[in-house]
Design a protein around this motif. Structure first.
Motif, PDB file in Angstrom:
ATOM      1  N   LYS A 166     -11.961   6.203   0.646  1.00 19.98           N
ATOM      2  CA  LYS A 166     -11.972   7.668   0.658  1.00 19.98           C
ATOM      3  C   LYS A 166     -10.673   8.210   1.266  1.00 19.98           C
ATOM      4  O   LYS A 166     -10.069   9.144   0.730  1.00 19.98           O
ATOM      5  N   SER A 167     -10.256   7.610   2.374  1.00 16.04           N
ATOM      6  CA  SER A 167      -9.029   8.088   3.025  1.00 16.04           C
ATOM      7  C   SER A 167      -7.827   7.936   2.103  1.00 16.04           C
ATOM      8  O   SER A 167      -6.996   8.837   1.979  1.00 16.04           O
ATOM      9  N   LEU A 168      -7.753   6.792   1.449  1.00 12.72           N
ATOM     10  CA  LEU A 168      -6.626   6.555   0.553  1.00 12.72           C
ATOM     11  C   LEU A 168      -6.649   7.515  -0.624  1.00 12.72           C
ATOM     12  O   LEU A 168      -5.626   8.056  -1.036  1.00 12.72           O
ATOM     13  N   SER A 169      -7.836   7.729  -1.179  1.00 14.02           N
ATOM     14  CA  SER A 169      -7.952   8.615  -2.341  1.00 14.02           C
ATOM     15  C   SER A 169      -7.519  10.029  -1.985  1.00 14.02           C
ATOM     16  O   SER A 169      -6.862  10.709  -2.771  1.00 14.02           O
ATOM     17  N   GLN A 170      -7.895  10.457  -0.774  1.00 10.97           N
ATOM     18  CA  GLN A 170      -7.505  11.808  -0.352  1.00 10.97           C
ATOM     19  C   GLN A 170      -5.995  11.916  -0.246  1.00 10.97           C
ATOM     20  O   GLN A 170      -5.395  12.901  -0.679  1.00 10.97           O
ATOM     21  N   ARG A 171      -5.372  10.910   0.337  1.00 12.91           N
ATOM     22  CA  ARG A 171      -3.921  10.964   0.489  1.00 12.91           C
ATOM     23  C   ARG A 171      -3.208  10.851  -0.845  1.00 12.91           C
ATOM     24  O   ARG A 171      -2.164  11.467  -1.062  1.00 12.91           O
TER      25      ARG A 171
END
Lengths: 330, 188
Positions: free
Chosen positions: A227-232
């Motif tokens: 999720k964190s990577l997708s947001q960035r």
């Protein structure tokens, strides 16, 4: 007696300073300014703001763009991976490194009077020397173990354990003899087999950024990482989970690839061995535009006080990534 | 020239603009400016071509838009910096000798500007945009842009002049000979 009011508004005078007025109006203002020094001073002070601002901030525009903002940096990495994977030429290999441009002198030998130039020259010299060392060390390895380079399993090993990887053995030995930070930088530079001087510098800079910040996100929870990577990244990224294997996701960071921003993901097994992969959208093993694993390059960096060498493509070959890609791409 | 090359061509100047735009948060060594540039590049990669917008304008427009969003969240800090047209900030930025370095002076003067004024001034004065392009970047009419620019230039000049005046006063005081101490006599 009150002073005569200026017939031109500040808006018009600003437009005059910025060359946004038609010629006739401009001429009129010029004539007026010739006879009114007070207004001329005001206009001149506005005009001088440009030099003032540029004088303060132009240095930023002359700085080397950080690797995190460079879209070109990874072209050298990709080329490097291709070179590593390709058969070693049998033609004699010269160990002398000839950069395309004359090597700048170190500052104490330079005749340049500008401090910034001298500092830039010095940093280029340092990079150049590091790259020359890297290429010389790798060339000597190629000469010694050339045939082994063609083997698919370029397994990477932690520095604390004896490595069996012929590509990394000598640089690792050199790195072990040096201070940790210096060792990592040199170790990183040994994989910078770039085609020319400029690309070698770009590759080295990229590796150095990995050394400085190996991981941005650390979590045992793969969902949180995803999720964190997708947001960035601005798109939904699906990471390979290897549910049936002993490889667990440890952390990740963003990286720049040729086709755009991507994620670099680190996996660890029960014994503490580490593997990494560059994963991004757009490169798919099965041709679909969904998930792709772009194992481009070897990455060398420190992690939890260990200097770790990783080779992404071969490592994932070992653990059957191609099957996993098809699964997760659905 | 492909999109990536074009973006790379503009990146150094975009960093300069971002650095100047984020002067209030310079304590991080320009990292917040680079973060803005990073986000702007990502957006441009995604949207510049589909929108048909000029890549340069698209990059700057993204950066200004992102900075607006971020600045709303920390507007109270900027208010503090603006208080008294930089008098407080000027006091913060002085070195031990009481004078102000060029960079600090610019920082204080820029921090004294409203966000829109600062962006307008930097686009036109620092980056050399014409009014039409700057208005597109800031998503406002040309007249609004000009109004912001006029206010920005006036405030900037006022702050810089004010600081120079303070410096010259303190310099004059420092250069005066020390008053003779009456209770001491010169003896041979």
């Amino acid at each position: 007696m009150t002073p005569m009011r200026c017939p031109y508004s500040d808006t018009e005078l600003n437009a005059f300073v910025d060359d946004e007025l038609p010629a006739e109006q401009r001429t009129g203002i010029l004539d007026y300014l010739n006879g009114h020094p007070e207004t001329a001073r005001k206009v001149e002070s506005w005009r001088s703001q440009r030099q003032f601002l540029r004088g303060q901030f132009d240095a930023v525009a002359r700085e080397t763009v950080p690797v995190s903002l460079s879209l070109r940096a990874n072209s050298a990495i990709k080329y490097t991976a291709t070179r590593l994977a390709s058969p070693v030429p049998h033609a004699p290999v010269s160990l002398s490194i000839v950069p395309p441009e004359p090597m700048p002198l170190p500052p104490h030998l330079s005749h340049s009077s500008h401090g910034a130039d001298r500092r830039r020259s010095w940093s280029i010299f340092v990079y150049g020397m590091a790259c020359a060392f890297a290429m010389a060390a790798t060339m000597s390895l190629i000469l010694q173990h050339g045939a082994l380079l063609q083997s698919a399993g370029m397994a990477a090993e932690g520095l604390r354990q004896p490595t069996t990887n012929p590509v990394l053995a000598a640089p690792v030995a050199v790195a072990q003899a040096m201070a940790p930070s210096e060792g990592r930088a040199r170790l990183a530079s040994t994989v910078a087999l770039a085609p020319d001087h400029e690309n070698a510098l770009a590759a080295l800079r990229n590796y150095r950024s990995f050394s400085a910040l190996p991981l941005e996100f650390i979590s045992p929870n793969a969902d949180v990482l995803e999720k964190s990577l997708s947001q960035r990244l601005g798109y939904r990224l699906k990471l390979p989970r290897f549910a049936d294997s002993h490889w667990k996701m440890v952390g990740a960071r963003l990286t720049a690839e040729n086709s755009g921003p991507a994620a670099f993901v680190l996996y660890a097994d029960h014994g503490g061995a580490l593997r990494g992969a560059t994963i991004q959208r757009g490169w798919s093993a099965n041709g679909a535009d969904s998930l792709a694993v772009a194992g481009l390059h070897a990455v060398v960096f420190g992690y939890h006080d260990q200097t770790v060498a990783m080779v992404s493509v071969a490592a994932f070959d070992e653990i059957g990534l191609s099957d996993t890609v098809s699964d997760t791409a659905r | 020239m492909d999109l990536r090359q074009e973006i790379e061509t503009h990146t150094p100047k975009l960093r300069r603009f971002a650095r100047a735009l984020t002067v209030g948060s310079k304590a991080d060594g320009g990292r917040s400016g680079d973060d803005l540039v990073h986000e702007s590049i990502l957006r441009a990669l995604k949207f510049a071509r589909p929108s048909g917008m000029d890549v340069r304008l698209s990059l700057y427009a993204s950066l200004v838009g992102l900075h607006r969003q971020q600045s709303r969240a920390k507007s109270h800090l900027l208010q503090n910096l603006r208080a008294g047209h930089g008098a407080h900030a000027a006091a913060m930025g002085r070195d031990i000798s009481g004078t102000m370095s060029g960079q600090t002076l610019v920082d204080v003067a820029l921090a004294a500007l409203d966000l829109e004024e600062r962006a307008a001034m930097l686009l036109v004065v620092l980056e050399g945009f014409n009014y039409a392009d700057a208005a597109v970047v800031m998503d406002m009419t040309r007249e609004t842009l000009q109004a912001n620019l006029v206010r920005a230039r006036a405030t900037f000049a006022r702050v810089v002049d004010g600081i120079h005046a303070q410096d010259s006063q303190s310099g004059a005081r420092a250069s005066q000979p020390a008053k003779r101490v009456r209770h001491l006599r010169l003896v041979k």
